[in-house]
Design a protein around this motif. Structure first.
Motif, PDB file in Angstrom:
ATOM      1  N   SER A  12      -3.388   2.638 -34.541  1.00  0.00           N
ATOM      2  CA  SER A  12      -2.201   2.779 -35.404  1.00  0.00           C
ATOM      3  C   SER A  12      -1.555   1.437 -35.699  1.00  0.00           C
ATOM      4  O   SER A  12      -1.208   1.144 -36.854  1.00  0.00           O
ATOM      5  N   VAL A  13      -1.385   0.621 -34.666  1.00  0.00           N
ATOM      6  CA  VAL A  13      -0.758  -0.686 -34.861  1.00  0.00           C
ATOM      7  C   VAL A  13      -1.640  -1.570 -35.741  1.00  0.00           C
ATOM      8  O   VAL A  13      -1.136  -2.297 -36.602  1.00  0.00           O
ATOM      9  N   CYS A  14      -2.949  -1.498 -35.569  1.00  0.00           N
ATOM     10  CA  CYS A  14      -3.857  -2.275 -36.429  1.00  0.00           C
ATOM     11  C   CYS A  14      -3.728  -1.835 -37.886  1.00  0.00           C
ATOM     12  O   CYS A  14      -3.725  -2.681 -38.792  1.00  0.00           O
ATOM     13  N   MET A  19      -7.214 -10.221 -41.266  1.00  0.00           N
ATOM     14  CA  MET A  19      -7.356  -8.816 -41.639  1.00  0.00           C
ATOM     15  C   MET A  19      -8.753  -8.281 -41.341  1.00  0.00           C
ATOM     16  O   MET A  19      -8.893  -7.137 -40.919  1.00  0.00           O
ATOM     17  N   ARG A  20      -9.775  -9.077 -41.522  1.00  0.00           N
ATOM     18  CA  ARG A  20     -11.136  -8.621 -41.202  1.00  0.00           C
ATOM     19  C   ARG A  20     -11.235  -8.243 -39.728  1.00  0.00           C
ATOM     20  O   ARG A  20     -11.817  -7.223 -39.382  1.00  0.00           O
ATOM     21  N   CYS A  62      -9.213  -9.461 -31.830  1.00  0.00           N
ATOM     22  CA  CYS A  62      -8.072  -9.153 -32.682  1.00  0.00           C
ATOM     23  C   CYS A  62      -6.782  -9.760 -32.113  1.00  0.00           C
ATOM     24  O   CYS A  62      -5.991 -10.349 -32.854  1.00  0.00           O
ATOM     25  N   ALA A  63      -6.586  -9.628 -30.809  1.00  0.00           N
ATOM     26  CA  ALA A  63      -5.394 -10.211 -30.187  1.00  0.00           C
ATOM     27  C   ALA A  63      -5.353 -11.714 -30.415  1.00  0.00           C
ATOM     28  O   ALA A  63      -4.312 -12.284 -30.769  1.00  0.00           O
ATOM     29  N   GLU A  64      -6.505 -12.362 -30.251  1.00  0.00           N
ATOM     30  CA  GLU A  64      -6.579 -13.807 -30.462  1.00  0.00           C
ATOM     31  C   GLU A  64      -6.261 -14.169 -31.913  1.00  0.00           C
ATOM     32  O   GLU A  64      -5.516 -15.115 -32.183  1.00  0.00           O
ATOM     33  N   ALA A  65      -6.800 -13.401 -32.859  1.00  0.00           N
ATOM     34  CA  ALA A  65      -6.532 -13.664 -34.282  1.00  0.00           C
ATOM     35  C   ALA A  65      -5.044 -13.492 -34.594  1.00  0.00           C
ATOM     36  O   ALA A  65      -4.453 -14.318 -35.307  1.00  0.00           O
ATOM     37  N   CYS A  66      -4.439 -12.450 -34.060  1.00  0.00           N
ATOM     38  CA  CYS A  66      -3.015 -12.196 -34.323  1.00  0.00           C
ATOM     39  C   CYS A  66      -2.129 -13.278 -33.714  1.00  0.00           C
ATOM     40  O   CYS A  66      -1.065 -13.590 -34.259  1.00  0.00           O
TER      41      CYS A  66
END
Length: 121
Positions: free
Chosen positions: A27-29, A48-49, A86-90
């Protein structure tokens, strides 16, 4: 050889918690993808990818756990990896509150999925 649990077997508390962490992360993604689209720009498109991969992976992982797929341990390991990425990208956008929410949900999900993949299911 251990017997696979059937669909009638209740999910363990740990598995329920992991499914919930996956669904929360999904959901958060999804919300974060919407935020990235509004911001635009090449940096957001790259993030985003990764967020899209994580959203898909967490949903699939939860689905596989709920139906007791024989592949769920491997899926949990892959999901943890997608969540870590994803955490690293954010974290590249620490000033953005949505990105920080996403990174936190991803870190929690990765931790839960790693412990599920290590447990004998």
């Amino acid at each position: 050889m251990t017997q696979q649990p059937t669909a009638a077997t209740p999910l363990s508390k740990e598995m329920q918690d992991c499914v919930q962490a996956c669904m929360t992360c999904h959901s958060v993604c999804e919300e974060t993808m919407s935020s990235c689209l509004q911001m635009g720009g090449p940096a957001q498109m790259q993030i985003m990818r990764t967020v899209m991969d994580c959203a898909e992976m967490t949903r699939m992982c939860a689905d596989m756990m709920m139906r007791r797929s024989p592949l769920m341990a491997e899926m949990c390991a892959m999901c943890a990896r997608a969540c870590d990425m994803c955490a690293e990208a954010c974290m590249a956008m620490p000033e953005d509150a949505q990105m920080m929410r996403c990174a936190e949900a991803c870190r929690r999900c990765a931790e839960m999925c790693r412990s599920m993949s290590a447990a004998s299911m």
